[in-house]
Design a protein around this motif. Structure first.
Motif, short mmCIF file in Angstrom:
data_model
loop_
_atom_site.label_atom_id
_atom_site.label_comp_id
_atom_site.label_asym_id
_atom_site.label_seq_id
_atom_site.Cartn_x
_atom_site.Cartn_y
_atom_site.Cartn_z
N LEU A 172 -26.31 -71.43 -4.36
CA LEU A 172 -26.39 -70.76 -3.07
C LEU A 172 -26.27 -69.26 -3.33
CD1 LEU A 172 -26.11 -70.53 0.03
CD2 LEU A 172 -23.67 -70.78 -0.30
N PHE A 173 -27.28 -68.52 -2.93
CA PHE A 173 -27.25 -67.07 -3.15
C PHE A 173 -26.51 -66.37 -2.02
CE2 PHE A 173 -30.50 -68.44 -5.92
CZ PHE A 173 -30.50 -67.54 -6.96
N GLN A 174 -26.01 -65.19 -2.34
CA GLN A 174 -25.21 -64.46 -1.34
C GLN A 174 -26.02 -64.23 -0.07
OE1 GLN A 174 -23.09 -61.24 -3.13
NE2 GLN A 174 -21.94 -60.75 -1.31
N GLY A 175 -27.33 -63.96 -0.22
CA GLY A 175 -28.16 -63.72 0.97
C GLY A 175 -28.93 -64.93 1.44
N GLY A 176 -28.67 -66.09 0.87
CA GLY A 176 -29.38 -67.30 1.29
C GLY A 176 -30.62 -67.55 0.46
N ALA A 177 -31.49 -66.53 0.36
CA ALA A 177 -32.71 -66.63 -0.46
C ALA A 177 -33.59 -67.81 -0.07
CB ALA A 177 -32.36 -66.68 -1.95
N LEU A 178 -33.72 -68.08 1.22
CA LEU A 178 -34.68 -69.09 1.66
C LEU A 178 -36.09 -68.51 1.53
CD1 LEU A 178 -32.98 -70.42 4.91
CD2 LEU A 178 -32.84 -71.34 2.60
N LEU A 179 -37.06 -69.38 1.31
CA LEU A 179 -38.43 -68.89 1.23
C LEU A 179 -38.91 -68.55 2.64
CD1 LEU A 179 -40.07 -71.34 -1.33
CD2 LEU A 179 -38.80 -69.24 -1.72
N ASP A 180 -39.30 -67.29 2.82
CA ASP A 180 -39.68 -66.82 4.15
C ASP A 180 -40.88 -67.55 4.72
OD1 ASP A 180 -37.72 -64.91 4.53
OD2 ASP A 180 -38.81 -63.41 3.37
N SER A 181 -41.76 -68.00 3.82
CA SER A 181 -43.02 -68.57 4.32
C SER A 181 -42.90 -70.05 4.62
CB SER A 181 -44.12 -68.34 3.29
OG SER A 181 -43.69 -68.83 2.04
N SER A 182 -41.71 -70.62 4.42
CA SER A 182 -41.54 -72.04 4.71
C SER A 182 -40.48 -72.23 5.78
CB SER A 182 -41.08 -72.79 3.46
OG SER A 182 -41.91 -72.50 2.38
N ASN A 183 -40.62 -73.29 6.58
CA ASN A 183 -39.60 -73.54 7.59
C ASN A 183 -38.40 -74.26 6.98
OD1 ASN A 183 -40.20 -76.27 7.46
ND2 ASN A 183 -41.62 -76.20 9.19
N VAL A 184 -37.40 -74.53 7.82
CA VAL A 184 -36.15 -75.09 7.32
C VAL A 184 -36.39 -76.38 6.54
CG1 VAL A 184 -34.01 -76.19 8.05
CG2 VAL A 184 -34.70 -74.02 9.07
N GLU A 185 -37.17 -77.28 7.16
CA GLU A 185 -37.37 -78.57 6.50
C GLU A 185 -38.07 -78.38 5.15
OE1 GLU A 185 -39.46 -81.49 8.80
OE2 GLU A 185 -39.53 -82.87 7.10
N GLU A 186 -39.11 -77.54 5.12
CA GLU A 186 -39.84 -77.34 3.87
C GLU A 186 -38.95 -76.70 2.81
OE1 GLU A 186 -44.08 -76.61 6.17
OE2 GLU A 186 -42.87 -74.92 5.51
N ASN A 204 -28.63 -83.56 -5.46
CA ASN A 204 -27.37 -84.01 -6.07
C ASN A 204 -27.10 -83.32 -7.40
OD1 ASN A 204 -26.20 -85.76 -4.29
ND2 ASN A 204 -27.53 -87.45 -4.92
N PRO A 205 -26.85 -82.02 -7.37
CA PRO A 205 -26.72 -81.29 -8.64
C PRO A 205 -25.46 -81.70 -9.41
CG PRO A 205 -26.02 -79.93 -6.82
CD PRO A 205 -26.58 -81.18 -6.20
N LYS A 206 -25.51 -81.49 -10.71
CA LYS A 206 -24.32 -81.71 -11.54
C LYS A 206 -23.47 -80.44 -11.58
CE LYS A 206 -24.24 -83.58 -15.76
NZ LYS A 206 -24.81 -83.88 -17.10
N TYR A 207 -24.16 -79.31 -11.37
CA TYR A 207 -23.46 -78.02 -11.38
C TYR A 207 -23.82 -77.29 -10.09
CZ TYR A 207 -23.80 -79.36 -16.27
OH TYR A 207 -23.77 -80.06 -17.43
N LEU A 208 -22.81 -76.83 -9.38
CA LEU A 208 -23.09 -76.17 -8.11
C LEU A 208 -22.45 -74.78 -8.11
CD1 LEU A 208 -24.19 -76.39 -5.20
CD2 LEU A 208 -22.00 -77.38 -4.54
N PHE A 209 -23.28 -73.78 -7.81
CA PHE A 209 -22.79 -72.40 -7.78
C PHE A 209 -22.96 -71.86 -6.38
CE2 PHE A 209 -24.22 -73.39 -11.97
CZ PHE A 209 -23.29 -72.79 -12.81
N CYS A 210 -21.89 -71.31 -5.82
CA CYS A 210 -22.00 -70.78 -4.46
C CYS A 210 -21.51 -69.35 -4.44
CB CYS A 210 -21.16 -71.60 -3.49
SG CYS A 210 -21.60 -73.32 -3.44
N ASP A 211 -22.39 -68.44 -4.05
CA ASP A 211 -21.97 -67.04 -3.95
C ASP A 211 -21.63 -66.74 -2.49
OD1 ASP A 211 -21.40 -64.46 -4.50
OD2 ASP A 211 -23.35 -63.94 -5.35
#
Ligand SMILES: Nc1ncnc2c1ncn2[C@@H]1O[C@H](COP(=O)(O)OP(=O)(O)OP(=O)(O)O)[C@@H](O)[C@H]1O
Ligand SMILES: [Mg+2]
Lengths: 248, 257
Positions: B83-97, B155-162
């Motif tokens: 999880l990036f500090q700013g979210g870093a969602l792809l702007d061109s895709s909707n939530v589900e995508e 289901n990641p084995k390693y999870l990083f959250c900023d």
């Protein structure tokens, strides 16, 4: 990082190596290519059509004025207008205009993805982000720009015809005869080869500048300006090379 | 387990991480705390390989992460959620995508299975009926939550959250903190969380690393943190007036609800 020419070219070729490596999942690429054809190709039809009709008209008027001599048959005006469109305008000039439109679009889109960490997010997922983002754009434009070129040829020649009809500067029948005379199909091939090459140049260079943008929105702006300038220059250089190789 | 050994990272000669060593155990929530600018994000990005470290070594279980080739790196990254500090969602895709993307890329599930998984993850972050919205149409907190859903969808084995809950209201923050703790224990994940939120520390800080000016200044649990005599840590923990007052009336025990 240094910004000399060799360094830049080196990084460009390394990126292209990543872009052109084997895609991870074909089905996804197929869908993305179609989407890019729509956004980069179909969306450019309007501007290409408008420019071509005006250029065809202007070229015809200029030819008519320059070839005003009783010794030169009028049909040569149609012939000259067609040759200008086919050889140079519909590939090179259209490509320069698309470098402005498509190039800045690609560089700013990818640059924004870089600075908002969207590219990092793709990398973390284990995606080859360079290939995922840039390859569909390259394939889409390399396939679609030739259509734009053919469209531009048709519309440009038609623009010349419209001028003939409206102004009577040349007899429309003579124009049509000229357009049909001494036609060399290879010129079309030549033009299409150029437009595909230019498509690759625009998309890969703009993708490169966007991909390596860093910092903030100012940098993205700069990257997209650079993308347009550099791809225009490279287009002109390749225009010279391809013309020398293919036509002489 | 993720192990960092003597990590050093500098930008243009300015040292940002100075000889950091730590072990992050599996199945526990590991928190990295520190002031703004202390180097938390750089540390997290170094651990996932987005920053190339100058020296030191990073181990994912027994694999030396800092020496992996391109292919092995890609393989291990499919087991990483971030999880990036700013979210870093792809702007061109909707939530589900956005949430579905890792499934599209790396699984051969049917459309129905994918949709179910996406909705399950969105539900866990308390989001419903937002599938067709684009990132530009979401609030900051919603973006964070979608990003968390995307990070856990495979289901990641390693999870990083900023900073998973910066920008969230206190109630949603608690939900997110507990969600991260829950899945960490449920799926036995190695989880590393950056935060400067003391509430999170007291809620889920099973292992806390305090970074001060690029150095590891203190390490312990949420129980130790209130009784430490480390001055910089105390300044950080009791920075707010409320916390200072609470400490002053020592009969109030911050570590018990
Ligand atoms: N890409 C970069 N180039 C140069 N310096 C950087 C870069 N990224 C971070 N830094 C520097 O590293 C230091 C630590 O930054 P970092 O982002 O890790 O802080 P942080 O602890 O995450 O802060 P916050 O809580 O505000 O997110 C800062 O001084 C910053 O200027
Ligand atoms: Mg940070």
């Amino acid at each position: 990082m240094k910004n000399n020419l060799f360094d830049l070219a080196g990084r460009y070729f390394i990126l292209m190596g990543k872009v052109l490596s084997k895609p991870e999942k074909r089905s996804i690429y197929g869908r993305r290519i179609l989407a890019e054809i729509a956004s980069l190709g179909l969306n450019s039809i309007g501007i290409v059509a408008i420019i071509s009709v005006f250029m065809g008209a202007v070229i015809t008027i200029q030819m008519a004025l320059n070839l005003e001599s009783p010794f030169i048959p009028k049909y040569l005006i149609g012939y000259a207008a067609r040759e200008s469109m086919l050889l140079e305008f519909s590939s090179t000039v259209v490509a320069l205009i698309l470098a402005g439109k498509v190039g800045s679009n690609i560089a700013s889109e990818i640059g924004t993805m870089r600075i908002t960490e969207q590219i990092d997010a793709l990398e973390i997922m284990g995606v080859n982000s360079a290939s995922y983002l840039i390859l569909p754009k390259i394939v889409a434009t390399v396939l679609f720009f030739p259509f734009l070129t053919i469209l531009s040829m048709g519309i440009g020649v038609a623009g010349g015809y419209v001028v003939c009809v409206l102004t009577g500067i040349v007899n429309p029948e003579a124009y049509i005869v000229g357009v049909q005379s001494d036609f060399k199909p290879f010129y079309i091939t030549y033009s299409l080869i150029k437009s595909s090459t230019f498509a690759f140049i625009i998309t890969s260079i703009s993708g490169f500048y966007g991909y390596y943008a860093n910092g903030n929105s100012l940098e993205v702006g700069r990257a997209s300006t650079q993308a347009v300038v550099v791809s225009s220059i490279v287009i002109l250089i390749f225009n010279l090379i391809l013309t020398q190789v293919l036509l002489t | 387990m993720i192990r960092a050994e003597h990590i050093v990272k500098s930008f243009d000669g300015r040292v940002v991480l100075n000889d950091i060593s730590a072990t992050f155990r599996t199945g526990t929530t590991n928190l990295i705390i520190g002031q703004s600018g202390s180097g938390k994000t750089v540390l997290l990005k170094s651990l996932v390989g987005l920053h190339r470290i100058d020296s030191g070594a990073i181990y994912y279980d027994d694999i030396c992460f800092s020496q992996l080739g391109f292919r092995e790196l890609k393989a291990i990254r499919r087991e990483v959620g971030m999880l990036f500090q700013g979210g870093a969602l792809l702007d061109s895709s909707n939530v589900e995508e956005n949430v579905r993307l890792p499934l599209d890329l790396f699984t051969s599930q049917s459309a129905e299975e994918k949709r179910e998984r996406v909705h399950f993850c969105l539900k866990r972050v308390n989001l419903e009926n937002v599938d067709h919205l684009y990132p530009a149409e979401l609030s900051g907190g919603m973006i964070k939550r979608v990003a968390i859903a995307r990070a856990i969808v495979l289901n990641p084995k390693y999870l990083f959250c900023d900073e998973p809950n910066s920008g969230l209201d206190p109630m949603t923050s608690v939900v997110i903190d507990n969600l991260i703790k829950e899945i960490t224990e449920e799926y036995n994940i190695t989880t590393i969380i950056n935060t400067h939120d003391m509430n999170s520390v007291l809620e889920i800080g099973e292992h806390v690393l305090f970074i001060y000016k690029g150095q590891k200044w203190w390490e312990g649990t949420k129980h130790d943190i209130l009784h430490t005599d480390n001055r910089e840590l105390n300044d950080f923990v009791f920075a707010s007036t409320m916390a200072k007052r609470a400490k002053a009336c020592s009969q109030i025990h911050l570590d018990e609800p």
